[in-house]
Scaffold this active site. Structure first.
Site, short mmCIF file in Angstrom:
data_model
loop_
_atom_site.label_atom_id
_atom_site.label_comp_id
_atom_site.label_asym_id
_atom_site.label_seq_id
_atom_site.Cartn_x
_atom_site.Cartn_y
_atom_site.Cartn_z
N HIS A 20 1.01 -1.42 0.12
CA HIS A 20 0.10 -0.12 0.08
C HIS A 20 0.75 1.23 -0.20
O HIS A 20 0.46 2.29 0.48
CB HIS A 20 -1.07 0.07 1.08
CG HIS A 20 -1.65 -1.11 1.38
ND1 HIS A 20 -2.93 -1.62 0.85
CD2 HIS A 20 -1.20 -2.30 2.13
CE1 HIS A 20 -3.20 -2.65 1.26
NE2 HIS A 20 -2.29 -3.24 1.97
N SER B 178 13.80 21.28 -17.16
CA SER B 178 12.70 21.89 -17.29
C SER B 178 12.84 23.43 -17.77
O SER B 178 14.08 23.72 -17.79
CB SER B 178 12.25 22.39 -15.91
OG SER B 178 11.08 23.40 -15.91
N LYS C 41 15.13 21.78 -11.94
CA LYS C 41 14.47 20.62 -12.04
C LYS C 41 15.27 19.69 -12.72
O LYS C 41 16.02 19.79 -13.71
CB LYS C 41 13.15 20.67 -12.93
CG LYS C 41 12.14 21.42 -11.96
CD LYS C 41 11.59 20.88 -11.17
CE LYS C 41 10.95 19.43 -11.56
NZ LYS C 41 9.56 19.66 -12.09
N GLU D 134 8.87 7.91 -17.00
CA GLU D 134 7.52 8.47 -17.10
C GLU D 134 7.07 8.30 -18.41
O GLU D 134 5.89 7.67 -18.82
CB GLU D 134 7.49 10.09 -17.02
CG GLU D 134 7.50 10.61 -15.72
CD GLU D 134 7.82 12.15 -15.45
OE1 GLU D 134 6.65 12.66 -14.86
OE2 GLU D 134 8.45 12.65 -16.17
#
Ligand code: ARG
Length: 481
Positions: free
Chosen positions: A162, A283, A289, A296
């Site tokens: 979980h 970024s 970043k 992804e």
């Protein structure tokens, strides 16, 4: 309404009008089925040779066809082949070019053959190669994961259920889980490949041929075991492509979970890993970043491959036997899934090979003594306490620690005995991180030697798989000649 190209079509005689331009565009497939070009020529060469051997065309004509087809093959290899949308699909493109190169003898190639058995044959040949290429990619990723796992036999991190810290694990154990999944994926592709052993060629449009084709000859020449046993099945079925897509979808789901962990673990919140610069992006707005775009995208592309499986299942559902033009819709999802999975395997290999692991940070996250609560309960079980009762008692110990902000690992025997008289010692003696890992020496468990043995076994299996892939590649190169 528009004028078509006016090019003569293979179905010639019956038609008085040229195809409408919109229909020509609508039905053309050569912009994607050109991926089958080399298989199409290979199938045609086997067919032409067989026509000669069976005396259906003369030996000279067969030779002229094979020579011409070889020239076509060279043009395809070198990228000079003039693909033409007006010639609709790859099969007609090859035949039209053969006309230009070899002259009227080209008109004999399509004897005893239909594009229906032709495309089914092309697809089977493609699937065999594609399945092997994916198995190679899977083997490479398994190799990288195993290498990183061996390096991190002593790196300890929390295991999660979980997404809550559950019990400690070795990073080697965690990554070995993916090695097992990817091994089963490879097995699925190999199983599917084994069912592509029967050649559709010679099934004709749907009912075979009145000519004395030698189906065993073309089957063998193309590396199949034997001809397909039913001509309708041969041209109407696409379960080989469906199996490939199903195996690809499952594999992509595995890659997506691995990718998701890289995304999570590289966040500041986890801080377990850092992706190499070569496998991350920045970024355009925020200079600080470093984004995990590669994992992804892998995660995102899994949706695409699952979609491809659903696309083809939906195309097939409810199609009457035998061939229907709907079947042309099999190719784009299939080619896309193949390329997507192949590329995802490749970039994940690189991402994992160059991944920096912060072992200290992982260990710190695993050092919460709460992760050893189960072990404490099992210490009571060893004293003869029923597990449910032990679970209840340790649950109260945990609540007490949370309430009073105490370290579970520091509770003395007396502290513990306030919750159950059977506690035989203090928590510090009963449980510790390394001990917890080492105590789990059942097969599949976390003990160092157990994990090391599991890795060794996986390495052995991987070597065997590599040897099989290489042997199959050798045989494929043989029939390709
Ligand atoms: N381009 C077609 C396909 O991919 C080839 C078979 C065409 N057969 C036909 N009867 N129109 O399915």
């Amino acid at each position: 309404m528009g004028q078509g190209s006016g090019k003569p079509k293979a179905w010639g005689g019956r038609f008085r009008e040229a195809t409408d331009a919109a229909v020509e565009r609508f039905s053309a497939s050569v912009h994607f089925d050109r991926a089958l070009a080399r298989y199409d020529v290979r199938g045609s060469i086997a067919h032409a040779r067989m026509l000669g051997r069976s005396g259906i065309v003369s030996a000279e004509d067969a030779e002229a066809l094979v020579d011409g087809l070889r020239r076509v093959a060279r043009e395809i290899e070198s990228g000079e082949f003039p693909f033409d949308a007006a010639a609709e699909d790859i099969h007609m493109n090859v035949e039209a070019r053969l006309h230009e190169l070899a002259g009227p003898v080209a008109g004999r190639l399509h004897t005893g053959r239909s594009r229906n058995d032709q495309v089914a044959t092309d697809l089977a040949l493609f699937l065999r190669d594609a399945g092997r290429a994916i198995r190679r990619g899977l083997a490479e990723l398994r190799g990288v994961l195993l290498g990183r796992a061996e390096e991190h036999l002593d790196t300890i991190l929390p295991g999660y259920t979980h997404l809550q810290r559950a019990q400690p694990l070795r990073l080697a154990h965690h990554w070995h889980a993916y090695v097992e999944m990817l091994g089963r994926d490879a097995g699925r592709f190999a199983d599917a490949g084994a069912r592509l052993a029967r050649s559709p060629l010679g099934a004709g449009a749907l009912a075979g041929s009145t000519l004395p084709l030698d189906r065993d000859d073309t089957a063998r020449a193309l590396g199949f075991d034997e001809p397909a046993r039913n001509s309708l099945d041969a041209v109407a079925s696409r379960d080989g492509a469906l199996e490939f897509l199903a195996a690809a979808a499952i594999a992509m789901v595995h890659l997506s979970r691995l990718a998701e962990e890289l995304v999570l673990w590289s966040s500041s919140e986890f801080g377990f890993v850092e992706l190499a610069d070569a496998y991350s992006t920045g970024s355009s707005l925020m200079p600080q970043k470093k984004n995990p775009d590669v994992p992804e995208l892998v995660r995102g592309k899994s949706g695409r491959v699952v979609g491809s499986l659903v696309t083809l299942l939906t195309v097939m559902k409810g199609l009457p036997l035998a061939y229907n033009r709907d079947l042309q819709e099999d190719k784009e999802p299939l080619f896309d899934a193949f390329a997507t999975l192949r590329d995802c395997l490749q970039v994940l290999c690189g991402s994992l090979a160059t991944l920096q692991v912060d072992s200290d940070r992982m260990r710190e996250a695993a050092s919460d003594p709460m992760l050893l609560a189960t072990d404490l309960a099992e210490a009571l079980v060893r004293e003869g306490v029923p597990f449910r009762e032990a679970h209840e008692a340790v649950g109260r110990v945990v609540a007490h620690c949370l309430e009073k902000d105490l370290d579970l690992g520091r509770l003395s025997r007396e502290d513990l005995q306030a919750f159950h008289v059977a506690f035989p010692a203090g928590a510090g003696e009963l449980v510790d991180l390394e001990g917890s890992l080492e105590a789990r020496s059942l097969p599949g468990g976390t003990a160092r030697a157990t994990v090391a043995a599991a890795l060794a076994r996986a390495g052995q299996e991987l070597e065997e798989e590599m040897a099989r892939i290489e042997a199959e590649e050798g045989r494929a190169a043989e029939t390709d000649r």
